[in-house]
Design an enzyme around this catalytic site. Sequence first.
Site, PDB file in Angstrom:
ATOM      1  N   TYR A   1      14.579  31.588   5.497  1.00  0.00           N
ATOM      2  CA  TYR A   1      13.412  32.290   6.061  1.00  0.00           C
ATOM      3  C   TYR A   1      13.575  32.511   7.557  1.00  0.00           C
ATOM      4  O   TYR A   1      13.958  31.604   8.295  1.00  0.00           O
ATOM      5  CB  TYR A   1      12.147  31.457   5.853  1.00  0.00           C
ATOM      6  CG  TYR A   1      11.641  31.411   4.437  1.00  0.00           C
ATOM      7  CD1 TYR A   1      11.185  32.555   3.798  1.00  0.00           C
ATOM      8  CD2 TYR A   1      11.592  30.205   3.748  1.00  0.00           C
ATOM      9  CE1 TYR A   1      10.698  32.499   2.493  1.00  0.00           C
ATOM     10  CE2 TYR A   1      11.105  30.130   2.446  1.00  0.00           C
ATOM     11  CZ  TYR A   1      10.659  31.290   1.822  1.00  0.00           C
ATOM     12  OH  TYR A   1      10.178  31.225   0.555  1.00  0.00           O
TER      13      TYR A   1
ATOM     14  N   ARG B   1       1.525 -10.857   7.036  1.00  0.00           N
ATOM     15  CA  ARG B   1       1.314  -9.625   6.251  1.00  0.00           C
ATOM     16  C   ARG B   1       2.343  -8.552   6.574  1.00  0.00           C
ATOM     17  O   ARG B   1       1.997  -7.449   7.011  1.00  0.00           O
ATOM     18  CB  ARG B   1      -0.045  -8.988   6.591  1.00  0.00           C
ATOM     19  CG  ARG B   1      -1.285  -9.771   6.409  1.00  0.00           C
ATOM     20  CD  ARG B   1      -2.505  -8.849   6.565  1.00  0.00           C
ATOM     21  NE  ARG B   1      -2.523  -8.082   7.790  1.00  0.00           N
ATOM     22  CZ  ARG B   1      -3.094  -8.472   8.927  1.00  0.00           C
ATOM     23  NH1 ARG B   1      -3.704  -9.640   9.009  1.00  0.00           N
ATOM     24  NH2 ARG B   1      -3.052  -7.686   9.986  1.00  0.00           N
TER      25      ARG B   1
ATOM     26  N   LYS C   1       0.848  -1.202   0.000  1.00  0.00           N
ATOM     27  CA  LYS C   1       0.000   0.000   0.000  1.00  0.00           C
ATOM     28  C   LYS C   1       0.882   1.250   0.000  1.00  0.00           C
ATOM     29  O   LYS C   1       2.088   1.170   0.267  1.00  0.00           O
ATOM     30  CB  LYS C   1      -0.910  -0.024   1.233  1.00  0.00           C
ATOM     31  CG  LYS C   1      -0.160   0.064   2.556  1.00  0.00           C
ATOM     32  CD  LYS C   1      -1.072  -0.238   3.742  1.00  0.00           C
ATOM     33  CE  LYS C   1      -0.310  -0.145   5.048  1.00  0.00           C
ATOM     34  NZ  LYS C   1      -1.077  -0.698   6.179  1.00  0.00           N
TER      35      LYS C   1
ATOM     36  N   ARG D   1     -10.317  -0.273  15.325  1.00  0.00           N
ATOM     37  CA  ARG D   1     -10.355   0.376  14.018  1.00  0.00           C
ATOM     38  C   ARG D   1     -11.383  -0.384  13.194  1.00  0.00           C
ATOM     39  O   ARG D   1     -12.531  -0.466  13.588  1.00  0.00           O
ATOM     40  CB  ARG D   1      -8.935   0.372  13.412  1.00  0.00           C
ATOM     41  CG  ARG D   1      -8.727   1.359  12.309  1.00  0.00           C
ATOM     42  CD  ARG D   1      -7.262   1.433  11.859  1.00  0.00           C
ATOM     43  NE  ARG D   1      -6.773   0.201  11.237  1.00  0.00           N
ATOM     44  CZ  ARG D   1      -5.546   0.046  10.733  1.00  0.00           C
ATOM     45  NH1 ARG D   1      -4.678   1.029  10.801  1.00  0.00           N
ATOM     46  NH2 ARG D   1      -5.193  -1.085  10.188  1.00  0.00           N
TER      47      ARG D   1
ATOM     48  N   CYS E   1      13.082  24.942   3.176  1.00  0.00           N
ATOM     49  CA  CYS E   1      12.094  25.604   2.314  1.00  0.00           C
ATOM     50  C   CYS E   1      11.318  24.545   1.529  1.00  0.00           C
ATOM     51  O   CYS E   1      11.556  23.353   1.675  1.00  0.00           O
ATOM     52  CB  CYS E   1      12.789  26.550   1.343  1.00  0.00           C
ATOM     53  SG  CYS E   1      13.967  27.681   2.128  1.00  0.00           S
ATOM     54  N   MET E   2      10.405  24.975   0.676  1.00  0.00           N
ATOM     55  CA  MET E   2       9.602  24.015  -0.077  1.00  0.00           C
ATOM     56  C   MET E   2      10.467  23.156  -0.998  1.00  0.00           C
ATOM     57  O   MET E   2      10.283  21.947  -1.084  1.00  0.00           O
ATOM     58  CB  MET E   2       8.539  24.754  -0.901  1.00  0.00           C
ATOM     59  CG  MET E   2       7.591  23.823  -1.637  1.00  0.00           C
ATOM     60  SD  MET E   2       6.387  24.680  -2.657  1.00  0.00           S
ATOM     61  CE  MET E   2       5.301  25.368  -1.427  1.00  0.00           C
ATOM     62  N   ASP E   3      11.417  23.786  -1.685  1.00  0.00           N
ATOM     63  CA  ASP E   3      12.159  23.085  -2.735  1.00  0.00           C
ATOM     64  C   ASP E   3      13.654  22.985  -2.494  1.00  0.00           C
ATOM     65  O   ASP E   3      14.376  22.433  -3.315  1.00  0.00           O
ATOM     66  CB  ASP E   3      11.945  23.813  -4.071  1.00  0.00           C
ATOM     67  CG  ASP E   3      10.485  24.057  -4.333  1.00  0.00           C
ATOM     68  OD1 ASP E   3       9.710  23.095  -4.215  1.00  0.00           O
ATOM     69  OD2 ASP E   3      10.110  25.210  -4.605  1.00  0.00           O
TER      70      ASP E   3
ATOM     71  N   HIS F   1      -5.905  -7.288  13.109  1.00  0.00           N
ATOM     72  CA  HIS F   1      -4.692  -6.459  13.107  1.00  0.00           C
ATOM     73  C   HIS F   1      -4.263  -6.239  14.550  1.00  0.00           C
ATOM     74  O   HIS F   1      -5.078  -5.874  15.395  1.00  0.00           O
ATOM     75  CB  HIS F   1      -4.987  -5.130  12.412  1.00  0.00           C
ATOM     76  CG  HIS F   1      -3.749  -4.390  11.992  1.00  0.00           C
ATOM     77  ND1 HIS F   1      -2.679  -5.011  11.368  1.00  0.00           N
ATOM     78  CD2 HIS F   1      -3.405  -3.079  12.093  1.00  0.00           C
ATOM     79  CE1 HIS F   1      -1.738  -4.107  11.112  1.00  0.00           C
ATOM     80  NE2 HIS F   1      -2.154  -2.937  11.543  1.00  0.00           N
TER      81      HIS F   1
HETATM   82  C1  LIG Z   1      -0.296  -1.602   6.880  1.00  0.00           C
HETATM   83  C2  LIG Z   1      -0.825  -2.905   7.335  1.00  0.00           C
HETATM   84  C3  LIG Z   1       0.028  -4.013   7.469  1.00  0.00           C
HETATM   85  C4  LIG Z   1       1.533  -3.909   7.347  1.00  0.00           C
HETATM   86  O1  LIG Z   1       2.033  -3.299   8.503  1.00  0.00           O
HETATM   87  P1  LIG Z   1       3.620  -3.223   8.819  1.00  0.00           P
HETATM   88  O2  LIG Z   1       3.672  -2.715  10.197  1.00  0.00           O
HETATM   89  O3  LIG Z   1       4.189  -2.279   7.825  1.00  0.00           O
HETATM   90  O4  LIG Z   1       4.152  -4.592   8.648  1.00  0.00           O
HETATM   91  C5  LIG Z   1      -0.545  -5.230   7.761  1.00  0.00           C
HETATM   92  N1  LIG Z   1      -1.879  -5.357   7.954  1.00  0.00           N
HETATM   93  C6  LIG Z   1      -2.720  -4.300   7.866  1.00  0.00           C
HETATM   94  C7  LIG Z   1      -4.172  -4.510   8.100  1.00  0.00           C
HETATM   95  C8  LIG Z   1      -2.225  -3.042   7.562  1.00  0.00           C
HETATM   96  O5  LIG Z   1      -3.058  -2.002   7.498  1.00  0.00           O
END
Ligand SMILES: *Cc1c(COP(=O)(O)O)cnc(C)c1O
Length: 375
Positions: free
Chosen positions: A271, A231, A38, A136, A318-320, A170
């Site tokens: 700045y 995961r 992601k 969550r 700064c920004m850039d 999670h």
């Molecule tokens: C982002 C996420 C992960 C991965 O988490 P890490 O801490 O980067 O390993 C796994 N499961 C869910 C549901 C997540 O949102």
Amino acid sequence: MDLQKRTWAEISLGAIRHNYEAIRRTLPSGTRFLGVVKADAYGHGALAVSRLLAELGAEYLAVSCLDEAMELRSGGIGLPILILGHTPPTYVPLLIEQNLTQTVTCEAKAEEFSAVAAAVGGRLRVHIALDTGMGRLGFLCAGRHFEAGVKNVIAAVSSPHLIPEGVFTHLARSDEPGQGARDFTLGQIGLFNDVLTEVSKISGFKFPLRHCASSGGVLNYIPEAAMDMVRPGLLLYGYGDEGRLGLRPAMSLMTTVSTIKHYDAGTPISYGGTFVTERRTRMGVLPIGYADGLLRCLSGRFSFWTAGGQAPQRGRICMDMCMADLTGLDKVNLDSRVEVFGQHNSLDELARTAGTIPYELLCSVSKRVPRVYVD
Ligand SMILES: *Cc1c(COP(=O)(O)O)cnc(C)c1O
């Protein structure tokens, strides 16, 4: 490198391969590997990382939303992809057509997805999310919600228009040291198993893919959190293992020196003039700023790595662009390579200085910064 020698993120595919293999070695045989890609693979480039993971033998990928999943499908990624966040039910036909797996986070969503799938005569592949303590997404099932949670999960898996391939939870504190966090995490894993046992006792249904371990779970709760699949995200990119797995940082954020100025003592820099030179100073202007992901709150609080030594960042970012003190670093000249974090400068330390976590700094590297892949 077809760069304008401005600022770029060097991504070592070799490091990601190394990290993947190091994680794999800690898993019981038979546990599948879902790579979390992601947020553009935590800034490393979702397509490039997904191609590599497919080649290495990862069984599954996960993204946060439909757009991210479509980027991978359009790029030719054929692996199963789990969408971890919500997708509006109107997109169910597209999910089915693209063979995407959707997370189902409550009984109402299960009904909506099921209804749209029924209307188009299809079946949507889903993973059920259980809220065992993250607070969550997911079906409520803790404490007095246990029975209703079990009942709702059974209702969801009974829909003829959903393919209930997986179930996950999670862990909220799996990356935290201490007995309190350990007890909490084992409680989450225990509750997860209890719900699944009860679902199976009442309905006979068993999920093919049970998973609960993100990076913290992989690092601290194997074998109990391994289940059918893990995961990890952060570990793949080389962080979060406290040195225990020998992971390698995959991204180095690099920039150059675009201009060198010589200032007398007493000259205000950038700045607000928050930094004033104390001596004759050789100051570099570096073409990286907060629009590239170098957080402004780091102003004056870190040093760049250069081949000649550390160069303290001076004045407000700064920004850039921003300034770095090159006094005495005679080897550092126009076009010299300068590292913000990566091989030499610790991202963990930079994140601590910024009052945040490595995740946020990786994700902050903006779209304008080209990713350059090396092996
Ligand atoms: C982002 C996420 C992960 C991965 O988490 P890490 O801490 O980067 O390993 C796994 N499961 C869910 C549901 C997540 O949102």
